[in-house]
Design an enzyme around this catalytic site. Structure first.
Site, PDB file in Angstrom:
ATOM      1  N   ARG A 248    -125.919 -64.636  32.473  1.00 18.35           N
ATOM      2  CA  ARG A 248    -125.307 -63.407  32.982  1.00 18.35           C
ATOM      3  C   ARG A 248    -126.429 -62.393  33.150  1.00 18.35           C
ATOM      4  O   ARG A 248    -126.868 -61.788  32.176  1.00 18.35           O
ATOM      5  CB  ARG A 248    -124.244 -62.946  31.973  1.00 18.35           C
ATOM      6  CG  ARG A 248    -123.948 -61.478  31.964  1.00 18.35           C
ATOM      7  CD  ARG A 248    -122.762 -61.160  31.090  1.00 18.35           C
ATOM      8  NE  ARG A 248    -123.010 -61.210  29.648  1.00 18.35           N
ATOM      9  CZ  ARG A 248    -123.724 -60.337  28.967  1.00 18.35           C
ATOM     10  NH1 ARG A 248    -124.313 -59.342  29.572  1.00 18.35           N
ATOM     11  NH2 ARG A 248    -123.873 -60.444  27.655  1.00 18.35           N
ATOM     12  N   HIS A 252    -122.552 -57.184  30.184  1.00 11.86           N
ATOM     13  CA  HIS A 252    -121.301 -57.859  29.814  1.00 11.86           C
ATOM     14  C   HIS A 252    -120.117 -57.273  30.590  1.00 11.86           C
ATOM     15  O   HIS A 252    -119.293 -58.000  31.142  1.00 11.86           O
ATOM     16  CB  HIS A 252    -121.077 -57.714  28.308  1.00 11.86           C
ATOM     17  CG  HIS A 252    -119.715 -58.133  27.858  1.00 11.86           C
ATOM     18  ND1 HIS A 252    -119.296 -59.445  27.887  1.00 11.86           N
ATOM     19  CD2 HIS A 252    -118.670 -57.410  27.386  1.00 11.86           C
ATOM     20  CE1 HIS A 252    -118.049 -59.514  27.442  1.00 11.86           C
ATOM     21  NE2 HIS A 252    -117.642 -58.295  27.142  1.00 11.86           N
ATOM     22  N   TYR A 261    -129.901 -55.524  23.321  1.00 19.71           N
ATOM     23  CA  TYR A 261    -129.939 -56.804  22.615  1.00 19.71           C
ATOM     24  C   TYR A 261    -130.780 -57.888  23.288  1.00 19.71           C
ATOM     25  O   TYR A 261    -130.971 -58.943  22.722  1.00 19.71           O
ATOM     26  CB  TYR A 261    -128.513 -57.328  22.367  1.00 19.71           C
ATOM     27  CG  TYR A 261    -127.610 -57.393  23.591  1.00 19.71           C
ATOM     28  CD1 TYR A 261    -127.673 -58.475  24.458  1.00 19.71           C
ATOM     29  CD2 TYR A 261    -126.703 -56.383  23.863  1.00 19.71           C
ATOM     30  CE1 TYR A 261    -126.839 -58.546  25.566  1.00 19.71           C
ATOM     31  CE2 TYR A 261    -125.862 -56.442  24.976  1.00 19.71           C
ATOM     32  CZ  TYR A 261    -125.941 -57.524  25.822  1.00 19.71           C
ATOM     33  OH  TYR A 261    -125.117 -57.584  26.911  1.00 19.71           O
TER      34      TYR A 261
HETATM   35  C1  LIG Z   1    -109.923 -63.066  20.575  1.00 22.84           C
HETATM   36  C2  LIG Z   1    -110.940 -62.102  21.075  1.00 22.84           C
HETATM   37  N1  LIG Z   1    -111.885 -61.623  20.238  1.00 22.84           N
HETATM   38  C3  LIG Z   1    -112.784 -60.731  20.673  1.00 22.84           C
HETATM   39  C4  LIG Z   1    -112.768 -60.283  21.969  1.00 22.84           C
HETATM   40  C5  LIG Z   1    -113.791 -59.236  22.424  1.00 22.84           C
HETATM   41  N2  LIG Z   1    -114.762 -59.881  23.322  1.00 22.84           N
HETATM   42  C6  LIG Z   1    -114.628 -59.797  24.654  1.00 22.84           C
HETATM   43  S1  LIG Z   1    -115.762 -60.693  25.455  1.00 22.84           S
HETATM   44  C7  LIG Z   1    -116.489 -61.204  24.026  1.00 22.84           C
HETATM   45  C8  LIG Z   1    -117.661 -62.166  24.103  1.00 22.84           C
HETATM   46  C9  LIG Z   1    -117.329 -63.418  24.852  1.00 22.84           C
HETATM   47  O1  LIG Z   1    -118.447 -64.187  25.030  1.00 22.84           O
HETATM   48  P1  LIG Z   1    -118.411 -65.567  25.785  1.00 22.84           P
HETATM   49  O2  LIG Z   1    -117.233 -66.362  25.361  1.00 22.84           O
HETATM   50  O3  LIG Z   1    -119.733 -66.207  25.642  1.00 22.84           O
HETATM   51  O4  LIG Z   1    -118.130 -65.173  27.301  1.00 22.84           O
HETATM   52  P2  LIG Z   1    -119.006 -64.261  28.278  1.00 22.84           P
HETATM   53  O5  LIG Z   1    -118.523 -62.822  28.096  1.00 22.84           O
HETATM   54  O6  LIG Z   1    -120.424 -64.437  27.927  1.00 22.84           O
HETATM   55  O7  LIG Z   1    -118.686 -64.731  29.650  1.00 22.84           O
HETATM   56  C10 LIG Z   1    -115.836 -60.654  22.934  1.00 22.84           C
HETATM   57  C11 LIG Z   1    -116.259 -60.844  21.533  1.00 22.84           C
HETATM   58  C12 LIG Z   1    -111.769 -60.805  22.813  1.00 22.84           C
HETATM   59  N3  LIG Z   1    -111.675 -60.453  24.091  1.00 22.84           N
HETATM   60  N4  LIG Z   1    -110.882 -61.712  22.354  1.00 22.84           N
END
Ligand SMILES: Cc1ncc(C[n+]2csc(CCOP(=O)(O)OP(=O)(O)O)c2C)c(N)n1
Lengths: 346, 332
Positions: A248, A252, A261
């Site tokens: 990415r 985010h 970070y």
């Molecule tokens: C159950 C849950 N916990 C926490 C969050 C908050 N949150 C949103 S995105 C994220 C990180 C997700 O990372 P990843 O699965 O690697 O996907 P990316 O954003 O990198 O595409 C978090 C912790 C959420 N949306 N749902």
């Protein structure tokens, strides 16, 4: 990239071997990538203008999403995306105006058209995986050859539902593609703090299903791997776990500051492996593309986008009483009372 | 309509089994699944014989994973089936709360009606039969707090059969909680054949004018017993079986309290934040002027349901405690 990663294009876009796609497919794929990128760029602009809510960009991950969506039929197959999969949604047939409304947090955008089997972007991480297994299994019970595709991030694979969903899909031999976009980060947490395994695809062995790691910035590779998985699923061969290695390059979400970070050098390195640049170079190398065509495409994409924004802008303002609509098929007494109040009738 | 049918005496499990059988026979889209529901027919035998009769495509065992079961069912429902999932005990629903809160009740709303979840989740709940830890929980208030779902808790075989068939026909997700104590503890005449009873209607199961006992599920039996005892002393208690918590039939509750002027709410979950508080609040909102005494709650104590069989009956409301509360409201 290790030997076990499926790759067709090198980092500059030179074919490493015979490509499993026709010339017209390669062109179709490139246009789809560019269309996705155009949407992402313009969505961020809208966001900065205050004409979109929080927006999760996907820049750099186009190939991982587009390559899968290109294998699916929107009126037959199913897509269960999470928030970062606007590119998959777009390629799967979601109208741009709907996507704009969706990221505008307007109820008018929260529901795919009848001929697009896409569930609204999932926000809670991993919850859609068991559901996707159910959707996929239902296709078999209904006697269809349709498949379901579900996306998740590397961080999301730590959730229990990722495991439960894959296990269900495996046990029921459901026609499901679980696509992990391993982009190295879950907001600020790097993959190495998320898990001890090196390759998420290896987890497939634990469920007794095929798993494959693919260069997620190589559209040809993603498309061919996904096509193979879709064909296997349609033929009754069950689910596949696909890990797309990608990055990415953007924040985010529109509210995130990645400089807190990660290093710019890391991002720079990945920018050089940009999926669109690689695909363009591939087309140029094969003599299939020109800068004139590129300019015409840009123009067409901008026109399409502007028309979609206009369409979205014409959607009527959401009404306060829509809050209590669509809770039940028929409004129950408590919603009815709230509805009347919100309409100023009580 | 029901009255014209032939009847047989069945217990609750048999009535539920019959409802499931009829639903499977009537609608091809109905599928039944959960832990041990297939070959074995469920730990309480609610799906006894159905896998054998309808095949394992319609009635099947799943991996042991509640979030998976509910999530899988949501997917099946969105794709056009009519899933009926069994959670082996309501106290084991908790791993699925994410699916329940995030999607089961919200899918229609979050897709503006494009995808819906006509799913039924059946779960045995409640105490009174000396089960191990976690097997006797009554999580109805947690479930009732989920927007977009319905919560139904039948108290007799005849009602269980008709309500379950209505729940399966319902276009929205329904939690169908079955009191373990009543599974084999009650027997009654049950009409033959297919019939449905409307969701969202409370019913007065015993008329009276001294005070209203508002209850549901396993507590209906307890309240009826209390009413019988009171009647011997010339005190006629009205017993209202709420039957459906969501949507709640507030008019029937209010009408009863307007008639009697006194209300005792009886439920076996922990008292604080329990569904009885909701009922008390509605009475206060809509019938305060009719009240001649404070609304009292007889409920479980603010502690986990005790897995200690020797003291279990001190937790679960019984006729004695209900009568104590009745005495208190009658003093006013
Ligand atoms: C159950 C849950 N916990 C926490 C969050 C908050 N949150 C949103 S995105 C994220 C990180 C997700 O990372 P990843 O699965 O690697 O996907 P990316 O954003 O990198 O595409 C978090 C912790 C959420 N949306 N749902």
């Amino acid at each position: 990239m290790g030997v076990e990663t499926v790759q067709y294009l090198d980092d500059t876009g030179q074919p490493l071997r015979d490509l499993p796609l026709s010339h017209s497919e390669l062109l179709q794929g490139y246009r789809a990538l560019r269309r996705a990128r155009h949407f992402d760029e313009r969505a961020l602009v809208l966001q900065r203008q205050g004409r979109l809510g929080v927006y999760p960009p996907f820049r750099g991950q186009e190939a991982a999403q587009v390559g899968v969506a290109l294998c699916l039929r929107p009126d037959y197959d199913w897509l269960l995306p999470s928030y970062r999969e606007s590119a998959a949604a777009l390629t799967f047939g979601m109208p741009i105006s709907k996507l704009i409304l969706s990221w505008r947090a307007d109820p008018a955008g929260w529901g795919a058209p009848p001929n697009v089997n896409m569930v609204q972007f999932y926000i809670p991480i991993a919850t859609q995986i068991p559901q996707a297994a159910g959707v996929a299994h239902a296709q078999r019970l209904l006697g269809k050859e349709a498949v379901a595709a579900v996306f998740i991030g590397d961080g999301g694979t730590s959730e229990g539902d990722f495991h439960e969903g894959l296990n269900f899909a495996a046990v029921f031999n459901a026609p499901l593609l679980v696509v992990v976009q391993n982009n190295g980060w879950a907001i600020s947490v790097p993959t190495r703090k998320q898990m001890k395994v090196q390759r998420i695809a290896e987890r497939a062995h634990g469920y007794g299903i095929p798993g494959v790691t693919v260069d997620g910035n190589d559209l040809v590779a993603v498309w061919s791997v996904a096509r193979e998985a879709v064909n296997r699923a349609r033929a009754g061969g069950g689910p596949t776990l696909i890990e797309a290695l990608t990055y990415r390059v953007a924040p985010h979400t529109s509210s995130d500051d990645p400089s807190r970070y990660r290093t710019e050098e890391e991002t720079e390195r990945w920018l050089k492996r940009d999926p669109i640049l690689r695909m363009k170079n591939c087309l140029l190398h094969l003599g299939l593309w020109s800068e004139d065509q590129e300019a015409a495409l840009s123009e067409a994409l901008e026109a399409e986008f502007l028309a979609a924004v206009e369409e979205a802008d014409q959607a009527p303002e959401p009404k306060p009483w829509e809050i209590v609509e669509q809770v039940y098929q028929e409004m129950q007494p408590d919603q009815q009372a709230a509805w009347k109040y919100l309409r100023g009738e009580a | 309509m029901i009255a014209e049918r032939g009847t047989r005496v069945l217990n609750n499990v048999q009535a539920i089994n019959e409802a499931l059988d009829l639903a499977l026979g009537r609608d091809e889209r109905v599928v039944l699944f959960g832990e041990d529901v297939g070959t074995m027919g469920g730990v309480f035998r609610a799906s006894d014989g159905l896998a054998q009769k309808y095949g394992e495509k319609r009635v099947f065992d799943t991996p042991l994973a509640e979030s998976g079961i509910v999530g899988f069912g949501i997917g099946l429902a969105m794709a056009g089936l009519r899933p009926v999932a069994e959670i082996q005990f309501a106290g084991f629903l908790y791993p699925a709360l994410d699916q329940i809160l995030s999607h089961l009740g919200r899918m229609r709303h979050r897709t503006r009606g494009r995808f819906t979840v006509p799913m039924v989740i059946r779960a045995p709940y409640g105490g009174g039969v000396k089960t191990p830890e976690q097997h006797a929980d009554s999580p109805e208030a947690i479930l009732a707090h989920v927007p977009g779902v319905k919560v139904v808790i039948p108290s007799s075989p005849e009602r269980a059969k008709g309500l379950l068939l209505a729940a399966i026909e319902d276009p929205d997700p329904v939690f169908f909680l079955e009191a373990i104590k009543l599974y084999r503890g009650v027997k009654a005449e049950v009409p033959e054949g297919y019939y449905t009873l409307p969701l969202g209607q409370a019913r007065v199961v015993r008329e009276g004018n001294a005070a209203s006992l508002l209850c549901y599920g396993g507590m209906v039996e307890v309240c009826l017993k209390a009413a019988e005892v009171a009647a011997r002393e010339g005190v006629e208690l009205e017993v209202v079986d709420l039957e459906t918590l969501i949507p709640l039939d507030t008019p029937t509750i209010v009408a009863s309290v307007q008639k009697t002027g006194r209300a005792v709410v009886v439920y076996e979950a922990m008292r604080t934040g329990g569904f009885g508080a909701e009922i008390a609040a509605r009475i206060a909102e809509e019938a305060l002027d009719y009240l001649q005494a404070p609304i009292l709650r007889v409920a479980g104590w603010d502690a986990p349901y005790p897995p200690f069989s020797a003291v279990e009956h001190f937790y679960r409301p019984d006729a004695r405690r209900v009568l104590e509360a009745v005495r208190q409201v009658l003093v006013h």
